[in-house]
Design a protein around this motif. Structure first.
Motif, short mmCIF file in Angstrom:
data_model
loop_
_atom_site.label_atom_id
_atom_site.label_comp_id
_atom_site.label_asym_id
_atom_site.label_seq_id
_atom_site.Cartn_x
_atom_site.Cartn_y
_atom_site.Cartn_z
N GLU B 185 11.39 0.53 -0.09
CA GLU B 185 10.83 -0.83 -0.03
C GLU B 185 9.35 -0.82 -0.42
O GLU B 185 8.89 -1.70 -1.15
N VAL B 186 8.61 0.17 0.06
CA VAL B 186 7.18 0.22 -0.25
C VAL B 186 6.96 0.43 -1.75
O VAL B 186 6.12 -0.23 -2.37
N ARG B 187 7.75 1.33 -2.33
CA ARG B 187 7.60 1.57 -3.78
C ARG B 187 7.81 0.29 -4.57
O ARG B 187 7.05 -0.03 -5.48
N GLU B 188 8.88 -0.44 -4.24
CA GLU B 188 9.17 -1.69 -4.94
C GLU B 188 8.07 -2.72 -4.69
O GLU B 188 7.54 -3.34 -5.62
N ARG B 189 7.70 -2.91 -3.44
CA ARG B 189 6.77 -3.98 -3.09
C ARG B 189 5.36 -3.71 -3.60
O ARG B 189 4.58 -4.63 -3.79
N MET B 190 5.00 -2.44 -3.79
CA MET B 190 3.66 -2.10 -4.27
C MET B 190 3.61 -1.97 -5.80
O MET B 190 2.60 -1.52 -6.36
N SER B 191 4.67 -2.39 -6.50
CA SER B 191 4.71 -2.14 -7.95
C SER B 191 3.70 -2.96 -8.74
O SER B 191 3.43 -2.67 -9.90
#
Lengths: 319, 215
Positions: B185-191
């Motif tokens: 989730e963090v990887r996606e949301r911080m893209s």
């Protein structure tokens, strides 16, 4: 950026009237696309009408069991809305596949429909582009056209519409509601809202001077398995090479729309009937008459394979 | 040195500009309003008044309407913690929190934010009283050059709030379930925040620590 005057609109009709009477005026809501283009001199408004203060940010039920989405509902809020997640998951999925968290917080429903193409030749003001400067030619036709349209294009333009949200709305038979400068309202089926480039690629939709989008409505929920698959060069925060919006019912019937392949969200109703026959038949009907370049011919295969993968996932969920 | 409007190029400057920009100066730009007088556009700068609360302090400004929120923060309020990277919403260096939501401050006009509450990196914490996310970035070495860091931290703080507020993401498995924290989730949301030094794994560690502490 060129200088411009600025006003805050008092009502949708007043905004429309102001846009009709002021030379070279534009509405601004999220501004994430308009300001980007103003900075590089592609959009050159002399007057901005800020519509952010208008009461157009609600999501509410309609009398026929559908939903009305205000023009100013932010992409984040639309994707996160409990009713949309439950009844129109295709729309949530498409929105969440687009842009970044920061952009979705600003970008609006109406602005998403109206965003301009990301064709690199449209963005490069040293290149010919009939969309940016009618009559100057199309540098994409003889240029790098990997991301460009494979259906519905013309000799004047092969740009694609960049929206994911609009592809889901096309599959869900949305209607665009507007107000005109004289206060009259109209309802435009989304199938008729965006236009193909033809000889006038600078015209991208059927809105008339000053006409303001006030809402998008969706008919009552159609159920089924709803999937949005987007294929792109990186896993997040990139525009689609190809995207597939699919709704499949338990009996195998359904609907399909494509993104990344045309100047508008691409749906051919006759292709829906081919869904029980599988991806090859559906893709053949959707892409009939396709005109490709050496660079983008791969999209025909990519559409069929993405459709096949999406259909397979839908089947898995049914099992 | 006194500021000057004159264009004084040294030979070195001209060489630095390179062949491409020289060509660009020589070629006609294919835009609609080729001349400054085109389209009935006003050619004189227009100013407008706007008031907003930035990091708890009221600001009353009179700005050229063209001023982005980013430039208002940096050039007019002298809050230079917020960085200008691409200036086109692609890199996330300019991320600030406006009325509780993270946005790209480069893609919005300051005059559109009458009455808004803006939080920048300076407002999250100060030396000696760091925000937990700032402290975690220091502890986990979540940067190398540091240029993207203010945007990364503002974005990370907002990401945890978005998960708490049950806002789903592209990688959320079940849309009808409540949004929850994971590294995916963090990887996606911080893209929307690019780090060209590639400190991503340490940024993830910092965010994970703060999320763990908050849960």
């Amino acid at each position: 950026m060129r200088p411009f005057t600025y006003e805050r609109a008092e009502s949708p009709q007043a905004a429309a009237a102001a846009a009709a009477k002021t030379p070279n005026a534009r509405f601004i809501a999220g501004g994430t696309n308009l300001l980007d283009l103003m900075k590089i001199d592609i959009e050159q408004p002399a007057h901005l009408i800020d519509v952010n203060g208008l009461d157009l940010a609600r999501i509410e039920g309609t009398d026929d069991g559908g939903v009305r989405i205000g023009a100013l509902v932010r992409n984040t809020d639309l994707a996160a809305d409990a009713r949309i997640r439950r009844d129109y998951p295709l729309l949530s999925r498409a929105l969440l596949a687009g842009a970044s968290g920061q952009l979705r917080n600003k970008a609006t429903t109406a602005g998403n429909l109206l965003q301009r193409t990301r064709c690199p030749y449209f963005y490069d003001t040293n290149q010919a582009c009939n969309k940016r400067l009618p009559g100057s030619g199309c540098a994409a036709l003889g240029g790098f056209s990997r991301s460009h349209a494979v259906v519905g294009g013309s000799k004047a333009c092969i740009a694609v519409h960049p929206s994911d949200m609009a592809v889901a709305m096309r599959a869900l038979d949305a209607t665009v509601e507007t107000v005109k400068p004289d206060g009259s309202v109209r309802r435009i089926p989304i199938a008729d809202f965006h236009t193909l480039p033809g000889n006038t690629p600078h015209i991208e939709n059927v809105l008339t001077k000053g006409e303001l989008i006030t809402a998008v409505t969706l008919p009552k929920p159609i159920g089924g398995h709803q999937l949005y698959h987007k294929v792109r060069d990186r896993a997040s925060y990139a525009f689609a090479l190809v995207s597939v919006a699919l709704v499949v019912q338990a009996n195998g019937s359904g609907r399909v729309a494509l993104g990344g392949v045309a100047h508008k969200p691409w749906r051919v109703e006759a292709a829906d009937a081919e869904l029980p026959k599988g991806a090859k038949a559906v893709a053949a009907r959707l892409l009939a008459g396709a005109q490709t370049t050496d660079d983008n011919a791969f999209k025909l295969t990519l559409v069929e394979r993405t459709l096949a993968a999406t259909l397979a996932e839908a089947k898995e969920r049914t099992a | 040195m006194a500021p000057s409007n004159d264009w004084k190029f040294t030979r070195r400057d001209v060489l630095k500009m390179g062949a491409m920009s020289v060509t660009a100066l020589a070629a006609p730009r294919l835009v609609a309003g080729g001349s400054e007088s085109g389209l009935g556009a006003t050619s004189k700068p227009v100013t407008a008044k706007v008031g907003m609360e930035v990091n708890g302090a009221q600001q009353a400004l009179e700005l050229d309407t063209r001023t982005t929120l980013l430039d208002a923060l940096r050039e007019h309020m002298h809050l230079t913690g917020t960085k200008k990277g691409c200036d086109h919403g692609q890199c996330g260096a300019c991320t600030v929190i406006v009325d509780g939501r993270r946005i790209n401050s480069c893609l919005t006009l300051a005059v559109m934010h009458e009455g808004a509450k803006v939080t920048t990196i300076e407002g999250l914490g100060r030396p000696g009283s760091l925000h937990p996310m700032q402290a975690a970035f220091v502890k986990h070495d979540g940067y190398q050059c540091g240029y993207c860091t203010p945007g990364q931290i503002c974005s990370a703080v907002a990401v945890l709030d978005e998960i708490k507020a049950d806002i789903p993401s592209h990688v959320t498995g079940d849309l009808t379930a409540k949004a929850s924290f994971s590294r995916t989730e963090v990887r996606e949301r911080m893209s929307g925040n690019i780090c060209r030094c590639g400190a991503y794994s340490n940024i993830h560690d910092a965010i994970e620590e703060v999320a763990g502490g908050a849960a």
